[in-house]
Design a protein around this motif. Sequence first.
Motif, PDB file in Angstrom:
ATOM      1  N   ASN A 145       0.828  -1.199   0.000  1.00 59.33           N
ATOM      2  CA  ASN A 145       0.000   0.000   0.000  1.00 59.33           C
ATOM      3  C   ASN A 145       0.865   1.253   0.000  1.00 59.33           C
ATOM      4  O   ASN A 145       1.794   1.368   0.787  1.00 59.33           O
ATOM      5  CB  ASN A 145      -0.901   0.038   1.237  1.00 59.33           C
ATOM      6  N   ILE A 146       0.559   2.176  -0.886  1.00 62.58           N
ATOM      7  CA  ILE A 146       1.212   3.478  -0.873  1.00 62.58           C
ATOM      8  C   ILE A 146       0.305   4.443  -0.122  1.00 62.58           C
ATOM      9  O   ILE A 146      -0.876   4.555  -0.420  1.00 62.58           O
ATOM     10  CB  ILE A 146       1.403   4.041  -2.298  1.00 62.58           C
ATOM     11  N   PHE A 147       0.876   5.137   0.854  1.00 63.79           N
ATOM     12  CA  PHE A 147       0.115   6.209   1.486  1.00 63.79           C
ATOM     13  C   PHE A 147       0.547   7.515   0.848  1.00 63.79           C
ATOM     14  O   PHE A 147       1.674   7.952   0.993  1.00 63.79           O
ATOM     15  CB  PHE A 147       0.388   6.249   2.995  1.00 63.79           C
ATOM     16  N   ILE A 198       6.792  12.121   7.612  1.00 58.16           N
ATOM     17  CA  ILE A 198       7.460  12.699   8.776  1.00 58.16           C
ATOM     18  C   ILE A 198       6.456  12.866   9.907  1.00 58.16           C
ATOM     19  O   ILE A 198       5.590  13.736   9.873  1.00 58.16           O
ATOM     20  CB  ILE A 198       8.087  14.055   8.403  1.00 58.16           C
ATOM     21  N   PHE A 199       6.576  12.011  10.941  1.00 54.97           N
ATOM     22  CA  PHE A 199       5.707  12.070  12.119  1.00 54.97           C
ATOM     23  C   PHE A 199       6.475  12.674  13.292  1.00 54.97           C
ATOM     24  O   PHE A 199       7.636  12.333  13.524  1.00 54.97           O
ATOM     25  CB  PHE A 199       5.248  10.665  12.515  1.00 54.97           C
ATOM     26  N   PHE A 200       5.821  13.545  14.054  1.00 51.80           N
ATOM     27  CA  PHE A 200       6.437  14.127  15.244  1.00 51.80           C
ATOM     28  C   PHE A 200       5.334  14.508  16.226  1.00 51.80           C
ATOM     29  O   PHE A 200       4.142  14.503  15.892  1.00 51.80           O
ATOM     30  CB  PHE A 200       7.287  15.356  14.887  1.00 51.80           C
ATOM     31  N   ASP A 201       5.743  14.832  17.456  1.00 53.13           N
ATOM     32  CA  ASP A 201       4.796  15.140  18.526  1.00 53.13           C
ATOM     33  C   ASP A 201       4.514  16.632  18.607  1.00 53.13           C
ATOM     34  O   ASP A 201       5.422  17.465  18.501  1.00 53.13           O
ATOM     35  CB  ASP A 201       5.330  14.670  19.881  1.00 53.13           C
ATOM     36  N   ALA A 212       7.353   6.981   8.922  1.00 54.18           N
ATOM     37  CA  ALA A 212       6.368   5.898   8.982  1.00 54.18           C
ATOM     38  C   ALA A 212       5.586   5.870   7.684  1.00 54.18           C
ATOM     39  O   ALA A 212       5.781   6.693   6.795  1.00 54.18           O
ATOM     40  CB  ALA A 212       5.432   6.089  10.179  1.00 54.18           C
ATOM     41  N   GLY A 213       4.667   4.912   7.597  1.00 54.13           N
ATOM     42  CA  GLY A 213       3.875   4.740   6.397  1.00 54.13           C
ATOM     43  C   GLY A 213       4.590   3.840   5.407  1.00 54.13           C
ATOM     44  O   GLY A 213       5.769   3.522   5.546  1.00 54.13           O
ATOM     45  N   GLY A 249      -0.481   2.699   9.866  1.00 54.78           N
ATOM     46  CA  GLY A 249      -0.181   1.980  11.094  1.00 54.78           C
ATOM     47  C   GLY A 249       0.303   2.884  12.198  1.00 54.78           C
ATOM     48  O   GLY A 249       1.035   2.456  13.095  1.00 54.78           O
ATOM     49  N   SER A 250      -0.085   4.157  12.148  1.00 52.44           N
ATOM     50  CA  SER A 250       0.370   5.122  13.139  1.00 52.44           C
ATOM     51  C   SER A 250      -0.761   6.070  13.495  1.00 52.44           C
ATOM     52  O   SER A 250      -1.601   6.408  12.650  1.00 52.44           O
ATOM     53  CB  SER A 250       1.567   5.921  12.593  1.00 52.44           C
ATOM     54  N   GLU A 251      -0.790   6.502  14.748  1.00 47.17           N
ATOM     55  CA  GLU A 251      -1.736   7.542  15.152  1.00 47.17           C
ATOM     56  C   GLU A 251      -1.503   8.785  14.305  1.00 47.17           C
ATOM     57  O   GLU A 251      -0.361   9.159  14.010  1.00 47.17           O
ATOM     58  CB  GLU A 251      -1.535   7.886  16.631  1.00 47.17           C
TER      59      GLU A 251
END
Length: 329
Positions: free
Chosen positions: A3-5, A61-64, A54-55, A143-145
């Motif tokens: 799967n491509i996001f 790019i995931f960060f808080d 992720a993805g 697969g990530s919040e």
Amino acid sequence: MRNIFYRLPLTAMILVTFTMQVETTPSNPIHDDNNARTNNTDVPDMLQTPFELAGDHGGLIFFDVRLNGENSRFVLDTGAPALILNSAHFPGEADTSLGTASGVSGPLEMRSITIDSLDWHGLELQNTDVIGVDLAHLETATGSELSGLIGYETVKDFELLIDYPSRQLTLFRPDATNFHKDVRPQAVIPFTLEAHIPVLDVEIGGQPFRLGIDTGAAVNLLDPTSFSQLEATTDYDAKGEDVLHGADKNVNTVQLFNVKTARVAGSDFGAMLTTVSDISHLNQGYGLEVDGLLGYPFLSQRRMSINFKDQNIYLWDSEVEITSVAPQP
């Protein structure tokens, strides 16, 4: 098939429908991220934050970010015109409809969400209305919040440095760091800012293309008409079919291939994973003339920064540390 996001359906169209169907008033500051930011008079000259990739294809790019006092996961997405929240995280709160945005194969319902506070290392919003779109299906795909997207309006006043090997994101203002002051870039790539999309002149297989930059793209993209220019060359390898997840919850089968080389403003770039998908709605919606988009496969090849104000991309030595510079008395 994997799967491509890839969020083109959201980033390409949400601003267009938004400006057509939602009226901006003094009591509805939802379109004006700059106005919302004036709540904070002490905006930092430099901020740094670690990120995770992720993805599918590991390019997002995931960060808080502190949202309403709690750590929440956001994606850096300069293809999105503004701050976007995942309305699935606000059940019962996203009650005001803002109309619809167009996805690649269906409509997206936009809602208004009022947040108490948002704090991203000193970039703050308080008691602000923002756009909400249901992105729950993209949480499943990655697969990530995913609480939301940090878009162009939030970062446009800074130079944006993405260091993929170090997993470090830096935003800085002119003269705030040793970069440009004591450290010179290895190369400069000029671009044209069209709407909120930086557009580069790129040569692939001897053919010229105009490609937009999108930090929220896990793979590069070419429009089918533009891709046909490469069919007579040997500068790509076919990788078969894959599936494309859009913000409109539909899934489309797309062609996937590997571009062997590309040349941009005298700098050479190696193999880049690329898909083929129609972007006519992007060109029509924003009044652009782009042949495709460059995302993670391009941005991750060199240590580079994007300066939206002077409309340049800078390439930097990967061994030089970026440090803050004390203000002059």
